[in-house]
Structure formats: structure tokens, C-alpha cells
Design a protein around this motif. Structure first.
Motif, PDB file in Angstrom:
ATOM      1  N   GLN A   1      59.011   7.206 -35.640  1.00 21.50           N
ATOM      2  CA  GLN A   1      58.785   5.859 -35.999  1.00 21.50           C
ATOM      3  C   GLN A   1      57.164   5.498 -35.479  1.00 21.50           C
ATOM      4  O   GLN A   1      56.447   4.944 -36.346  1.00 21.50           O
ATOM      5  CB  GLN A   1      59.593   4.920 -35.854  1.00 21.50           C
ATOM      6  N   LEU A   2      56.945   5.681 -34.435  1.00 22.07           N
ATOM      7  CA  LEU A   2      55.529   5.533 -33.577  1.00 22.07           C
ATOM      8  C   LEU A   2      54.492   6.173 -34.456  1.00 22.07           C
ATOM      9  O   LEU A   2      53.463   5.562 -34.803  1.00 22.07           O
ATOM     10  CB  LEU A   2      55.474   5.929 -32.416  1.00 22.07           C
ATOM     11  N   ARG A   3      54.766   7.240 -35.022  1.00 17.81           N
ATOM     12  CA  ARG A   3      53.723   8.321 -35.617  1.00 17.81           C
ATOM     13  C   ARG A   3      53.460   7.854 -36.933  1.00 17.81           C
ATOM     14  O   ARG A   3      52.490   8.112 -37.583  1.00 17.81           O
ATOM     15  CB  ARG A   3      54.332   9.669 -35.488  1.00 17.81           C
ATOM     16  N   LYS A   4      54.548   7.050 -37.543  1.00 18.40           N
ATOM     17  CA  LYS A   4      54.273   6.817 -38.997  1.00 18.40           C
ATOM     18  C   LYS A   4      53.853   5.315 -38.919  1.00 18.40           C
ATOM     19  O   LYS A   4      53.475   4.519 -39.941  1.00 18.40           O
ATOM     20  CB  LYS A   4      55.811   6.688 -39.671  1.00 18.40           C
ATOM     21  N   THR A   5      53.662   4.537 -38.071  1.00 15.45           N
ATOM     22  CA  THR A   5      53.165   3.235 -37.838  1.00 15.45           C
ATOM     23  C   THR A   5      51.643   3.205 -37.476  1.00 15.45           C
ATOM     24  O   THR A   5      51.162   3.860 -36.739  1.00 15.45           O
ATOM     25  CB  THR A   5      53.717   2.452 -36.778  1.00 15.45           C
ATOM     26  N   ASP A   6      50.657   2.525 -38.234  1.00 18.49           N
ATOM     27  CA  ASP A   6      49.260   2.605 -38.455  1.00 18.49           C
ATOM     28  C   ASP A   6      48.673   2.505 -36.696  1.00 18.49           C
ATOM     29  O   ASP A   6      47.852   3.136 -36.453  1.00 18.49           O
ATOM     30  CB  ASP A   6      48.727   1.524 -39.264  1.00 18.49           C
ATOM     31  N   ASN A   7      49.355   1.258 -36.220  1.00 20.59           N
ATOM     32  CA  ASN A   7      48.593   0.813 -35.063  1.00 20.59           C
ATOM     33  C   ASN A   7      49.111   1.602 -33.732  1.00 20.59           C
ATOM     34  O   ASN A   7      48.588   1.443 -32.613  1.00 20.59           O
ATOM     35  CB  ASN A   7      48.748  -0.538 -34.571  1.00 20.59           C
ATOM     36  N   THR A   8      50.311   2.599 -34.103  1.00 20.43           N
ATOM     37  CA  THR A   8      50.500   3.538 -32.904  1.00 20.43           C
ATOM     38  C   THR A   8      50.574   5.027 -33.397  1.00 20.43           C
ATOM     39  O   THR A   8      50.854   5.776 -32.440  1.00 20.43           O
ATOM     40  CB  THR A   8      52.171   3.131 -32.560  1.00 20.43           C
ATOM     41  N   ALA A   9      49.914   5.220 -34.462  1.00 19.38           N
ATOM     42  CA  ALA A   9      49.709   6.803 -34.874  1.00 19.38           C
ATOM     43  C   ALA A   9      49.299   7.541 -34.027  1.00 19.38           C
ATOM     44  O   ALA A   9      49.402   8.557 -33.860  1.00 19.38           O
ATOM     45  CB  ALA A   9      49.177   6.566 -36.400  1.00 19.38           C
ATOM     46  N   ASN A  10      48.210   7.139 -33.214  1.00 22.85           N
ATOM     47  CA  ASN A  10      47.532   7.911 -32.409  1.00 22.85           C
ATOM     48  C   ASN A  10      47.342   7.764 -30.761  1.00 22.85           C
ATOM     49  O   ASN A  10      46.718   8.090 -30.006  1.00 22.85           O
ATOM     50  CB  ASN A  10      45.848   7.750 -32.615  1.00 22.85           C
TER      51      ASN A  10
END
Length: 231
Positions: free
Chosen positions: A68-77
Motif C-alpha cells: 500500500q505504501l508503494r501504491k500511494t504517491d507521497n510514500t511511493a519512494n
């Protein structure tokens, strides 16, 4: 220098307190939760600089949190280090394939975990991991791009600087010429393998001028390392 923002997701309260103490001692700003759903909410409200994520969480697994973190823009990286008792190769590969940047198997040394976290931050956000790298009497200012040994400035070319930085990030590790070529020159480099030896000689000459000890060790049939015993 701003503190690195760490999100610790671990449902073992005793372990979480131990990890928190070690990271706060190293000037990290630590937020903690033992719940995967809450971890996602906390990350969305304020993106951390680094996530330490337990694999085995109730309700929502660490693997799903990572996904889920990888799919969310502000936590993708945002870099993610998985914490788990699972040591099997298939599990490690699965965690890395989902998007984890590193993998630490329990039980682990908190000091080693801090070192691994700093190494990940140096690769992705060097300013947050500190402005300098040190090994023995060698110091590298990663902001000013200056190197000193014994307080004396060491002039280095760009390639020698990158080589030394790589060694300083992994002191004691032996790197083959192929690995150094890949890490310092890049995957698509057409540089010949013997070029590594040329730049190692240049780095040695610059570092050792005026000093008796050679901190770069040649390991026969293996490669090179930054040698603690030589300092």
C-alpha cells in the motif's frame, strides 16, 4: 540539519522501545505504531523519511502495508526496511519484490539496524544521514565534496571520490572489480574491468601520500576492501 523522520511499525512493544531508544539516540524523530492500518494513516498524514516495518502484524500484514505504501504517491519512494523472524530465501525475495529496500531478520543487533538504516538513507537521501562519512582517520564531507585524512585535505578526482564514498558506506566489505564497476560506474557502463584497478591505484596514491598505512586492502582473487586493521 533536520532530523530524519522514522516510522516504526512493530507490535512487540519491548522490541519497539529498544529500537526507538537506539534511533532517538542517533537523532532520529521516531513515530511508532503496532497496527498496520494506523501505520498507513500516519504515513499518509506525514510521509516519513524511512519506514521500519515488521512482517508479522495483526489484521494487516507488513507485506500488505509495504504494498500500500508503494501504491500511494507521497510514500511511493520512501525507503522501507522489513523486520521479520522469517529467514527463508523465498520470503526475503518476496519482501524485496513487493518494494522493500532492505531486510533484517530477527533477532538483530539494534546498532546494526541503525547502521543499515543510515546506509539506506545515504543511498536515497544523503543529507538526512549526516554530512560526513568517517573511517579511521579518513573523513568525507558529502555536502562540500571534500576528503581529509588525519586533518589533511586529500585531492580526489570524481571517480576516485565515488569509489571512496562507496567503500566508506560499506567498510570491511570486500568488493569484486565487477561489483565496483556496477556500483560506481553504473549498470550500462562500457568501461573495461581493468579500469577499476587504475582508479584504485590513483585513490591509494592520493590517500596514502604522507602516511605509512594503506587503508585499501587488495584481497587476492576477490577484490578490494576498506580495511579496519590497516588504519
Amino acid at each position: 540539519m533536520p532530523k530524519a523522520q522514522l516510522l516504526l511499525v512493530e507490535d512487540d512493544s519491548a522490541l519497539a522501545e529498544l529500537v526507538r531508544w537506539h534511533f532517538e539516540r542517533e537523532e532520529f524523530d521516531v513515530r511508532h505504531t503496532g497496527d498496520g492500518e494506523e501505520a498507513l494513516l500516519m504515513a499518509r498524514e506525514r510521509a516519513p523519511d524511512l519506514v521500519l516495518l515488521d512482517w508479522m502484524l495483526e489484521n494487516l500484514s507488513g507485506i500488505e502495508v509495504c504494498r500500500q505504501l508503494r501504491k500511494t504517491d507521497n510514500t511511493a519512494n520512501v525507503p522501507i526496511i522489513m523486520l521479520t523472524a522469517r529467514g527463508e530465501e523465498d520470503d526475503r525475495i518476496r519482501g524485496l519484490e513487493i518494494g522493500a529496500d532492505d531486510y533484517v531478520t530477527k533477532p538483530f543487533s539494534p546498532r546494526e539496524l541503525v547502521a543499515r538504516a543510515k546506509a539506506v538513507l545515504r543511498r536515497v537521501r544523503p543529507a538526512l544521514a549526516g554530512e560526513s562519512l568517517r573511517f579511521g582517520d579518513v573523513e568525507m564531507d558529502t555536502v562540500a565534496h571534500k576528503v581529509r585524512r588525519g586533518g589533511k585535505q586529500v585531492p580526489l578526482g570524481p571517480t576516485e571520490y565515488r569509489l571512496l564514498k562507496h567503500f566508506l558506506e560499506y567498510p570491511g566489505h570486500v568488493f569484486s572489480r565487477e561489483r565496483l564497476l556496477d556500483s560506481v560506474w553504473g549498470h550500462d557502463s562500457d568501461i573495461e574491468i581493468r579500469t577499476v584497478d587504475v582508479h584504485i591505484r590513483r585513490l591509494r596514491k592520493a590517500l596514502n601520500e604522507g602516511f605509512d598505512s594503506d587503508i585499501i586492502r587488495t584481497v587476492r582473487s576477490a577484490g578490494y576492501s576498506l580495511d579496519q586493521d590497516a588504519v
